[in-house]
Design an enzyme around this catalytic site. Structure first.
Site, mmCIF file in Angstrom:
data_model
loop_
_atom_site.group_PDB
_atom_site.id
_atom_site.type_symbol
_atom_site.label_atom_id
_atom_site.label_comp_id
_atom_site.label_asym_id
_atom_site.label_seq_id
_atom_site.Cartn_x
_atom_site.Cartn_y
_atom_site.Cartn_z
ATOM 1 N N GLY A 16 0.733 -1.107 -0.074
ATOM 2 C CA GLY A 16 0.011 -0.033 -0.126
ATOM 3 C C GLY A 16 0.755 1.214 -0.075
ATOM 4 O O GLY A 16 1.470 1.557 0.911
ATOM 5 N N SER A 17 0.519 2.077 -1.076
ATOM 6 C CA SER A 17 1.643 3.359 -0.987
ATOM 7 C C SER A 17 1.118 4.232 -2.286
ATOM 8 O O SER A 17 -0.017 4.062 -2.792
ATOM 9 C CB SER A 17 3.106 2.890 -1.563
ATOM 10 O OG SER A 17 2.998 1.993 -2.321
#
Length: 215
Positions: A180-181
């Protein structure tokens, strides 16, 4: 720095090996009744670390998306890494997107800056300046392009495999962010955006903008 694209990213091999052995051991001892949560976790990790080969669209003036995800920002703002006014385009990656990062342009890596920071939701604008991040400034045929890997809410590892002085090709794999980013792209003001907020994009496959003068 070319990467053979083995379908499953090398960053995921240790996780899959350990989780796979554990899942098989539990399955052999207790059957599916006990092992099904591990099977679900194994296939989740497997899909997270997928790393398919990508083909760039034709066009020498195209700025390619460095990541899979959703466009959350298209605006003119300050590039704090190259110290200039720039067109900023941000791609948010959720846990179901491919997290392999690829160069947006051909060019020479002029500067790399790493910043420790927080781990707030990468979908928020403040993540660009508050979260852990790694900025790479590229000289693309005399034009400056900045790519910033930004950690997210559960991301805890930014990987960047290039160094100052390396030459990158558009679409070449240069890093990975675990779980997640987002990636922020800062372009010269002469760039013409080809995407809007809410659009889905794919690393290398999708052109984010046209930038006259790219080679």
């Amino acid at each position: 720095m070319m990467y053979p694209h083995p379908l499953i990213a090398k960053e995921g091999w240790p996780y899959l090996a350990v989780l796979g052995v554990l899942t098989l051991v539990v399955h052999s001892l207790g059957g599916f009744t006990w092992s099904w949560p591990l099977w679900i976790l194994f296939f989740f990790v497997l899909q997270f670390f997928r790393d398919p080969q990508r083909i760039a669209p034709l066009g020498r003036d195209l700025v390619l998306s460095p990541a899979d995800g959703r466009i959350v920002v298209v605006e003119v703002t300050q590039d704090p890494y190259a110290k200039r006014e720039a067109l900023k385009i941000s791609v948010f990656m959720n846990v179901f997107n491919v997290h392999s990062n690829r160069s947006a342009v051909n060019g020479l890596v002029k500067e790399i800056q790493y910043f420790p920071g927080k781990f707030v939701n990468a979908d928020l604008d403040k993540a660009s300046l508050e979260n852990e991040r790694n900025a790479m400034v590229i000289d693309a045929n005399g034009q400056t392009v900045t790519l910033v890997q930004v950690a997210g809410l559960i991301a805890r590892r930014i990987l960047c495999y290039v160094h100052v002085g390396d030459r990158l090709k558009a679409g070449e794999r240069y890093g990975f962010i675990r779980f997640g980013s987002r990636v922020d792209i800062y372009l010269p003001l002469t760039a013409v955006p080809m995407v809007s907020v809410g659009d889905r994009v794919y690393a290398t496959n999708t052109a984010l903008a046209r930038l006259p003068g790219l080679d």
